[in-house]
Design an enzyme around this catalytic site. Structure first.
Site, short mmCIF file in Angstrom:
data_model
loop_
_atom_site.label_atom_id
_atom_site.label_comp_id
_atom_site.label_asym_id
_atom_site.label_seq_id
_atom_site.Cartn_x
_atom_site.Cartn_y
_atom_site.Cartn_z
N GLN A 135 -45.62 58.32 59.64
CA GLN A 135 -45.72 56.88 59.94
C GLN A 135 -44.32 56.29 60.00
O GLN A 135 -43.52 56.50 59.08
CB GLN A 135 -46.55 56.18 58.86
CG GLN A 135 -46.79 54.71 59.16
CD GLN A 135 -47.66 54.04 58.09
OE1 GLN A 135 -48.10 54.68 57.13
NE2 GLN A 135 -47.91 52.76 58.26
N ASN A 177 -51.30 57.18 61.81
CA ASN A 177 -50.35 57.93 61.02
C ASN A 177 -50.21 57.24 59.66
O ASN A 177 -50.12 56.01 59.59
CB ASN A 177 -48.99 57.98 61.72
CG ASN A 177 -49.06 58.68 63.06
OD1 ASN A 177 -49.76 59.68 63.20
ND2 ASN A 177 -48.36 58.15 64.05
N HIS A 187 -51.62 50.32 61.68
CA HIS A 187 -51.92 50.15 63.10
C HIS A 187 -52.69 51.37 63.61
O HIS A 187 -52.48 52.49 63.16
CB HIS A 187 -50.65 49.94 63.93
CG HIS A 187 -49.58 50.96 63.70
ND1 HIS A 187 -48.74 50.92 62.60
CD2 HIS A 187 -49.22 52.05 64.41
CE1 HIS A 187 -47.92 51.95 62.65
NE2 HIS A 187 -48.18 52.67 63.74
N LEU A 188 -53.53 51.07 64.57
CA LEU A 188 -54.35 52.08 65.23
C LEU A 188 -53.81 52.30 66.64
O LEU A 188 -53.79 51.36 67.44
CB LEU A 188 -55.80 51.57 65.27
CG LEU A 188 -56.84 52.35 66.08
CD1 LEU A 188 -57.02 53.76 65.51
CD2 LEU A 188 -58.18 51.59 66.07
N HIS A 189 -53.31 53.53 66.90
CA HIS A 189 -52.89 53.87 68.27
C HIS A 189 -54.13 54.17 69.08
O HIS A 189 -55.02 54.91 68.62
CB HIS A 189 -52.05 55.15 68.28
CG HIS A 189 -50.74 55.09 67.54
ND1 HIS A 189 -49.52 55.00 68.17
CD2 HIS A 189 -50.46 55.12 66.22
CE1 HIS A 189 -48.55 55.00 67.27
NE2 HIS A 189 -49.10 55.07 66.08
N ASP A 233 -47.58 49.78 73.18
CA ASP A 233 -46.51 50.47 72.45
C ASP A 233 -45.24 50.45 73.30
O ASP A 233 -45.27 50.67 74.51
CB ASP A 233 -46.93 51.92 72.15
CG ASP A 233 -46.05 52.56 71.10
OD1 ASP A 233 -46.55 52.82 69.99
OD2 ASP A 233 -44.85 52.79 71.37
N ILE A 234 -44.12 50.22 72.64
CA ILE A 234 -42.84 50.11 73.36
C ILE A 234 -42.38 51.47 73.89
O ILE A 234 -41.64 51.53 74.88
CB ILE A 234 -41.78 49.45 72.44
CG1 ILE A 234 -40.68 48.76 73.22
CG2 ILE A 234 -41.21 50.43 71.43
CD1 ILE A 234 -39.85 47.80 72.39
P1 5GP Z 1 -46.18 55.10 63.79
O1 5GP Z 1 -45.34 56.31 63.88
O2 5GP Z 1 -45.74 54.18 62.68
O3 5GP Z 1 -47.66 55.40 63.74
O4 5GP Z 1 -46.02 54.35 65.16
C1 5GP Z 1 -45.23 53.22 65.35
C2 5GP Z 1 -45.28 52.92 66.83
O5 5GP Z 1 -44.77 51.61 67.01
C3 5GP Z 1 -44.41 53.86 67.67
O6 5GP Z 1 -45.24 54.49 68.64
C4 5GP Z 1 -43.37 52.93 68.30
O7 5GP Z 1 -43.07 53.26 69.63
C5 5GP Z 1 -44.02 51.56 68.19
N1 5GP Z 1 -43.08 50.47 68.02
C6 5GP Z 1 -42.06 50.42 67.12
N2 5GP Z 1 -41.42 49.24 67.22
C7 5GP Z 1 -42.04 48.54 68.20
C8 5GP Z 1 -41.82 47.25 68.75
O8 5GP Z 1 -40.93 46.50 68.38
N3 5GP Z 1 -42.67 46.85 69.74
C9 5GP Z 1 -43.68 47.65 70.18
N4 5GP Z 1 -44.45 47.14 71.16
N5 5GP Z 1 -43.92 48.87 69.68
C10 5GP Z 1 -43.10 49.32 68.70
#
Ligand code: 5GP
Ligand code: ZN
Length: 115
Positions: free
Chosen positions: A96, A89, A102-104, A33-34
């Protein structure tokens, strides 16, 4: 849907934008994750563009199982020895941000930034 040209995770799957990948096979890609919440925070992402858990169908059950089943091996390889947390999420109320399933998976010594 196979891919969405405006989707950031489809772009990572296609290699159009960079990511720190830790695993790739024919149906799954995994990268850091970034903005990590924990010392180790990876995202396990199906190559197929499924927007969220809302769109998951019975035929995706094997894929979701394989995503889950990858996590212990990857966390072990990344040096996580004391447990980890899974988060998915879904939708607006689920907070989300990226509309590609995606699975964190988060682990490493506490304290964490979040989660
Ligand atoms: P969500 O809230 O949709 O479950 O989580 C999205 C996750 O994707 C966030 O934790 C965010 O930091 C990560 N993310 C968003 N854009 C990028 C990206 O371009 N590269 C990477 N490696 N992670 C990303
Ligand atoms: Zn996508």
């Amino acid at each position: 849907m196979n891919a969405d040209p405006n989707c950031i995770f489809c772009k990572i799957v296609a290699g159009q934008i960079p990511a720190k990948k830790v695993h790739e096979d024919d149906e799954i890609v995994v990268f850091h994750d970034i903005h990590p919440w924990a010392p180790v925070h990876i995202l396990i992402v199906p190559k197929l563009h499924i927007p969220s858990m809302v769109e998951v169908q019975p035929e995706h059950a094997g894929l979701l199982g394989r995503m889950m089943a990858l996590s212990p091996k990857l966390m072990r390889e990344l040096g996580v020895t004391n447990g980890f947390r899974h988060v998915i999420n879904t939708g607006r109320d689920g907070m989300q941000e990226v509309m590609h399933l995606h699975l964190h998976v988060m682990g490493g010594p506490r304290p964490w930034l979040k989660g």
